[in-house]
Motif scaffolding. Structure first.
Motif, PDB file in Angstrom:
ATOM      1  N   TYR A 149      43.058  47.248  21.004  1.00 59.35           N
ATOM      2  CA  TYR A 149      42.585  48.060  22.123  1.00 59.35           C
ATOM      3  C   TYR A 149      42.529  49.497  21.650  1.00 59.35           C
ATOM      4  O   TYR A 149      43.572  50.123  21.458  1.00 59.35           O
ATOM      5  CB  TYR A 149      43.505  47.914  23.346  1.00 59.35           C
ATOM      6  CG  TYR A 149      43.371  46.570  24.011  1.00 59.35           C
ATOM      7  CD1 TYR A 149      42.398  46.371  24.984  1.00 59.35           C
ATOM      8  CD2 TYR A 149      44.191  45.506  23.639  1.00 59.35           C
ATOM      9  CE1 TYR A 149      42.261  45.127  25.587  1.00 59.35           C
ATOM     10  CE2 TYR A 149      44.043  44.271  24.251  1.00 59.35           C
ATOM     11  CZ  TYR A 149      43.084  44.092  25.214  1.00 59.35           C
ATOM     12  OH  TYR A 149      42.937  42.863  25.809  1.00 59.35           O
ATOM     13  N   ARG A 152      44.283  34.423  22.773  1.00 58.52           N
ATOM     14  CA  ARG A 152      45.258  35.167  21.967  1.00 58.52           C
ATOM     15  C   ARG A 152      44.929  34.996  20.492  1.00 58.52           C
ATOM     16  O   ARG A 152      44.157  34.122  20.117  1.00 58.52           O
ATOM     17  CB  ARG A 152      46.664  34.645  22.235  1.00 58.52           C
ATOM     18  CG  ARG A 152      47.107  34.764  23.669  1.00 58.52           C
ATOM     19  CD  ARG A 152      48.480  34.105  23.879  1.00 58.52           C
ATOM     20  NE  ARG A 152      48.817  34.005  25.284  1.00 58.52           N
ATOM     21  CZ  ARG A 152      49.388  34.963  25.997  1.00 58.52           C
ATOM     22  NH1 ARG A 152      49.684  36.103  25.419  1.00 58.52           N
ATOM     23  NH2 ARG A 152      49.675  34.782  27.270  1.00 58.52           N
ATOM     24  N   PHE A 209      41.051  41.039  26.997  1.00 60.64           N
ATOM     25  CA  PHE A 209      40.571  41.457  28.300  1.00 60.64           C
ATOM     26  C   PHE A 209      39.445  42.457  28.090  1.00 60.64           C
ATOM     27  O   PHE A 209      39.101  42.778  26.955  1.00 60.64           O
ATOM     28  CB  PHE A 209      41.703  42.093  29.134  1.00 60.64           C
ATOM     29  CG  PHE A 209      42.763  41.125  29.543  1.00 60.64           C
ATOM     30  CD1 PHE A 209      42.523  40.198  30.547  1.00 60.64           C
ATOM     31  CD2 PHE A 209      44.008  41.127  28.920  1.00 60.64           C
ATOM     32  CE1 PHE A 209      43.513  39.295  30.925  1.00 60.64           C
ATOM     33  CE2 PHE A 209      44.984  40.228  29.291  1.00 60.64           C
ATOM     34  CZ  PHE A 209      44.742  39.312  30.298  1.00 60.64           C
ATOM     35  N   GLN A 213      45.562  49.228  28.515  1.00 63.95           N
ATOM     36  CA  GLN A 213      45.825  47.796  28.678  1.00 63.95           C
ATOM     37  C   GLN A 213      47.293  47.489  28.373  1.00 63.95           C
ATOM     38  O   GLN A 213      47.845  47.982  27.396  1.00 63.95           O
ATOM     39  CB  GLN A 213      44.909  46.994  27.752  1.00 63.95           C
ATOM     40  CG  GLN A 213      45.068  45.511  27.819  1.00 63.95           C
ATOM     41  CD  GLN A 213      44.848  44.929  29.203  1.00 63.95           C
ATOM     42  OE1 GLN A 213      45.800  44.542  29.856  1.00 63.95           O
ATOM     43  NE2 GLN A 213      43.611  44.896  29.655  1.00 63.95           N
ATOM     44  N   GLU A 214      47.901  46.681  29.208  1.00 58.37           N
ATOM     45  CA  GLU A 214      49.318  46.352  29.028  1.00 58.37           C
ATOM     46  C   GLU A 214      49.522  45.071  28.234  1.00 58.37           C
ATOM     47  O   GLU A 214      50.451  44.961  27.451  1.00 58.37           O
ATOM     48  CB  GLU A 214      49.995  46.255  30.399  1.00 58.37           C
ATOM     49  CG  GLU A 214      50.052  47.595  31.108  1.00 58.37           C
ATOM     50  CD  GLU A 214      50.651  47.488  32.490  1.00 58.37           C
ATOM     51  OE1 GLU A 214      51.170  46.416  32.856  1.00 58.37           O
ATOM     52  OE2 GLU A 214      50.602  48.493  33.213  1.00 58.37           O
ATOM     53  N   ASN A 215      48.677  44.059  28.418  1.00 53.51           N
ATOM     54  CA  ASN A 215      48.786  42.795  27.694  1.00 53.51           C
ATOM     55  C   ASN A 215      48.017  42.901  26.381  1.00 53.51           C
ATOM     56  O   ASN A 215      46.887  42.447  26.282  1.00 53.51           O
ATOM     57  CB  ASN A 215      48.212  41.630  28.514  1.00 53.51           C
ATOM     58  CG  ASN A 215      49.228  41.022  29.419  1.00 53.51           C
ATOM     59  OD1 ASN A 215      50.419  41.230  29.252  1.00 53.51           O
ATOM     60  ND2 ASN A 215      48.755  40.274  30.395  1.00 53.51           N
ATOM     61  N   LEU A 216      48.629  43.460  25.379  1.00 53.10           N
ATOM     62  CA  LEU A 216      47.932  43.706  24.121  1.00 53.10           C
ATOM     63  C   LEU A 216      47.734  42.454  23.276  1.00 53.10           C
ATOM     64  O   LEU A 216      47.000  42.486  22.293  1.00 53.10           O
ATOM     65  CB  LEU A 216      48.678  44.772  23.313  1.00 53.10           C
ATOM     66  CG  LEU A 216      48.841  46.132  24.001  1.00 53.10           C
ATOM     67  CD1 LEU A 216      49.641  47.078  23.118  1.00 53.10           C
ATOM     68  CD2 LEU A 216      47.491  46.736  24.338  1.00 53.10           C
ATOM     69  N   ASP A 217      48.366  41.358  23.655  1.00 55.08           N
ATOM     70  CA  ASP A 217      48.235  40.132  22.860  1.00 55.08           C
ATOM     71  C   ASP A 217      47.146  39.199  23.397  1.00 55.08           C
ATOM     72  O   ASP A 217      46.905  38.145  22.827  1.00 55.08           O
ATOM     73  CB  ASP A 217      49.567  39.399  22.784  1.00 55.08           C
ATOM     74  CG  ASP A 217      50.064  38.949  24.148  1.00 55.08           C
ATOM     75  OD1 ASP A 217      49.706  39.594  25.153  1.00 55.08           O
ATOM     76  OD2 ASP A 217      50.812  37.954  24.203  1.00 55.08           O
ATOM     77  N   GLN A 218      46.469  39.583  24.492  1.00 57.05           N
ATOM     78  CA  GLN A 218      45.403  38.770  25.064  1.00 57.05           C
ATOM     79  C   GLN A 218      44.115  39.576  25.129  1.00 57.05           C
ATOM     80  O   GLN A 218      44.142  40.808  25.170  1.00 57.05           O
ATOM     81  CB  GLN A 218      45.751  38.310  26.476  1.00 57.05           C
ATOM     82  CG  GLN A 218      46.600  37.063  26.529  1.00 57.05           C
ATOM     83  CD  GLN A 218      46.749  36.594  27.966  1.00 57.05           C
ATOM     84  OE1 GLN A 218      47.302  37.314  28.790  1.00 57.05           O
ATOM     85  NE2 GLN A 218      46.270  35.400  28.247  1.00 57.05           N
ATOM     86  N   LYS A 254      41.145  36.153  27.825  1.00 55.87           N
ATOM     87  CA  LYS A 254      42.504  35.617  27.964  1.00 55.87           C
ATOM     88  C   LYS A 254      42.977  34.817  26.754  1.00 55.87           C
ATOM     89  O   LYS A 254      44.066  34.263  26.777  1.00 55.87           O
ATOM     90  CB  LYS A 254      42.652  34.786  29.245  1.00 55.87           C
ATOM     91  CG  LYS A 254      42.448  35.618  30.491  1.00 55.87           C
ATOM     92  CD  LYS A 254      42.762  34.837  31.728  1.00 55.87           C
ATOM     93  CE  LYS A 254      42.526  35.709  32.955  1.00 55.87           C
ATOM     94  NZ  LYS A 254      42.762  34.993  34.187  1.00 55.87           N
TER      95      LYS A 254
END
Length: 183
Positions: free
Chosen positions: A182, A159, A113, A106-111, A157
């Motif tokens: 994650y 935070r 998913f 996962q690239e968006n670690l602050d949201q 989605k």
């Protein structure tokens, strides 16, 4: 009435899969984690290589004993063989249609998913940790919740520091998001 005219069960593949499978939203993909995919694959392998051959040998032995109409081993074995074959068809279809998601990629670690492990706090100050997983991986007692559950949909989605609201069986609830990981 003669047994030949009585329909005892349905061998329709679609009915079997629909009855055994948790419902997915229309048009959505079948998401699963690598761990869940490997678990389903191991179950399929065990059924095909171990359990089915054992049941086939029992049914074969029971059939060789003669009268099949009152042969419990034969009747139970044939029923168990149908159950195993139904589960094998289900697992093959699931594995073929699976979209494996690796939470660690996962690239968006602050949201939040799919695959996220989220620690939340409710209004009473009690903390709980949930991981968002595929429909065949759920285990509420272990904190594994389906991505189509009301809680997971509310968390998606969001935070750290956000407050989410969702409808639970006990009514509307609010949860504060404390941590997103994650792993």
């Amino acid at each position: 009435m003669n047994k030949a005219f009585v329909k005892e069960g349905s061998d329709d593949d679609e009915d079997d899969v629909a009855a055994a499978a948790p419902a997915l939203p229309p048009g959505s993909k079948y998401y699963i984690t690598r761990r869940g995919f490997n678990r389903l694959k191991a179950e399929l392998d065990h059924l095909v290589r171990v359990e089915r051959p054992e049941v086939v040998s029992i049914v074969s032995w029971a059939a060789s004993n003669g009268d099949r109409s009152e042969n419990g081993d034969y009747i139970y074995g044939k029923r168990r063989l149908r159950e195993i074959d139904r589960r094998i068809r289900f697992l093959i279809k699931r594995l073929e249609s699976a979209t494996v998601v690796d939470p660690e990629a996962q690239e968006n670690l602050d949201q939040v998913f799919f695959g996220a492990t989220v620690t939340v706090c409710d209004q009473e100050g009690e903390e709980a940790t949930y991981q968002i997983v595929g429909v065949d991986e759920t285990d509420a007692g272990s904190g594994l919740i389906s991505w189509i559950s009301p809680l997971a949909k509310a968390l998606m989605k969001a935070r750290e520091g956000d407050t989410v609201r969702f409808a639970s069986p006990g009514g509307m609830r609010e949860l504060d998001i404390l941590e997103i990981r994650y792993v």
